[in-house]
Design an enzyme around this catalytic site. Structure first.
Site, short mmCIF file in Angstrom:
data_model
loop_
_atom_site.label_atom_id
_atom_site.label_comp_id
_atom_site.label_asym_id
_atom_site.label_seq_id
_atom_site.Cartn_x
_atom_site.Cartn_y
_atom_site.Cartn_z
N ASN A 1 25.47 59.13 36.30
CA ASN A 1 25.67 58.95 34.86
C ASN A 1 25.79 60.34 34.23
OD1 ASN A 1 25.48 58.41 32.13
ND2 ASN A 1 23.37 57.63 32.21
N LYS B 1 26.47 61.04 31.25
CA LYS B 1 26.07 61.04 29.84
C LYS B 1 27.13 61.78 29.00
CE LYS B 1 21.38 60.53 31.36
NZ LYS B 1 19.96 60.67 31.11
N HIS C 1 21.51 51.28 28.62
CA HIS C 1 20.75 52.49 29.00
C HIS C 1 19.76 52.80 27.88
CE1 HIS C 1 19.79 56.68 29.76
NE2 HIS C 1 20.20 56.48 31.00
N GLU D 1 18.99 55.39 26.42
CA GLU D 1 19.49 56.26 25.34
C GLU D 1 20.33 55.46 24.34
OE1 GLU D 1 21.06 59.24 27.97
OE2 GLU D 1 19.01 59.68 28.56
N GLU E 1 14.79 52.04 35.05
CA GLU E 1 14.65 53.44 34.65
C GLU E 1 13.49 53.58 33.66
OE1 GLU E 1 18.57 55.73 35.17
OE2 GLU E 1 18.63 54.79 33.20
N GLY F 1 15.12 62.52 32.77
CA GLY F 1 15.34 63.90 32.36
C GLY F 1 14.07 64.73 32.23
N SER G 1 14.95 61.01 36.98
CA SER G 1 14.61 62.23 37.72
C SER G 1 14.77 62.10 39.24
CB SER G 1 13.19 62.69 37.37
OG SER G 1 13.13 63.07 36.01
P1 PGA Z 1 18.02 61.78 35.04
O1 PGA Z 1 18.70 60.58 34.21
O2 PGA Z 1 18.39 61.61 36.49
O3 PGA Z 1 18.60 63.04 34.45
O4 PGA Z 1 16.54 61.66 34.84
C1 PGA Z 1 18.78 59.28 34.73
C2 PGA Z 1 19.48 58.37 33.78
O5 PGA Z 1 19.26 58.45 32.56
O6 PGA Z 1 20.31 57.52 34.19
#
Ligand code: PGA
Length: 259
Positions: free
Chosen positions: A16, A18, A103, A105, A173, A179, A219
């Site tokens: 992803n 983003k 997601h 976000e 997640e 992140g 992560s």
């Molecule tokens: P990350 O994000 O691997 O940077 O923690 C995962 C995600 O939001 O899909």
């Protein structure tokens, strides 16, 4: 780590990107393709979800590599007066085959609720896309001991009733792990994934529920992928930061190399 048996779903490692990447980043997909050889292709599916501006050129770049391309969101509507939105058939037309929906976000930035995510997933599936539906608890929900309740509510509310295992992927997640470099313990991941698996079997029927891929995200890095991806009912990963560079993304995919 090849798939455990023919009765378990084929793993998927999804990236992803983003709101990151310009045309110069497409080179990473070319490099990924170079090490996605026959052995890896047999054992794991790979997907990159760039921002919508890069869907078409990413799909063109990925031609011949067997890396699939997907979107990070799509509208519940097919066309019309919805400024700024991208419809599932536009994703398909751009060469995308999957779409990430719900997601955290988007749940936070755009106040998306389960019912809307369910509508988006239904529409995506009806268009011929695979819907990757994300679920996961916040840090305060975990601290309050509500992880399983939250994930189960999101799962029941966000997945279309008639979806089959080939049309649906679930990504667990934990919001606090995205992140941050933090990850849940293997025991915690196993508990949530087993709960998701059991609920999928109840919602979709035993056979379909067994075959849905349940990804872990939050992560995932080259140095923890082996541990996270070997947990029961973890059928791959949804990778954010570490999917931006071919070297990191492919190091995670390498977890599935035979022998
Ligand atoms: P990350 O994000 O691997 O940077 O923690 C995962 C995600 O939001 O899909």
């Amino acid at each position: 780590m090849p798939p455990k048996s023919i009765l378990t779903p084929k793993p998927l490692v999804a990236g992803n990107w983003k709101m990151n990447g310009t045309r110069a980043s497409l080179h990473e997909i070319t490099v990924m393709g170079l090490s996605y050889d026959a052995d890896l292709r047999r054992n794991v599916d790979l997907l990159i979800c760039p921002p919508s501006t890069l869907l078409y050129p990413a799909a063109t770049t990925a031609l011949g590599t067997a890396i699939a391309i997907g979107a990070q969101d799509s509208s519940p509507k097919i066309s019309g007066a919805h400024t700024g939105d991208v419809s599932p058939n536009m994703v398909l037309d751009s060469g995308g085959s999957m779409v990430i929906l719900g997601h955290s976000e988007r749940r936070t930035d755009h106040l998306e609720k389960d019912a809307l995510i369910e509508q988006k997933a239904s529409s995506a599936i009806a268009t011929g896309l695979v819907a990757i539906v994300c679920v996961g608890e916040t840090s305060s929900e975990r601290q309050a001991g509500r992880t399983l309740a939250v994930v189960r509510r999101q799962l029941r509310g966000s997945i279309p009733r008639n979806a089959t295992a080939l049309q649906l992927v679930i990504a667990y997640e934990p919001v606090w792990a995205i992140g941050t470099g933090l990850t849940p313990t293997a025991t915690d991941v196993a508990e949530v994934h087993l709960t998701i698996r059991n609920d999928l079997k109840k919602i979709m029927g035993k056979q379909q529920g067994e075959m849905v891929r349940i990804l872990y995200g939050g992560s995932v890095k080259p140095n923890n992928a082996k541990e996270l991806l070997s947990i029961d009912n973890v059928n791959g990963a949804l990778v954010g930061g570490a999917s931006l560079k071919a070297i990191d993304f492919m190091a995670i995919a390498e977890t599935y190399r035979s022998g």
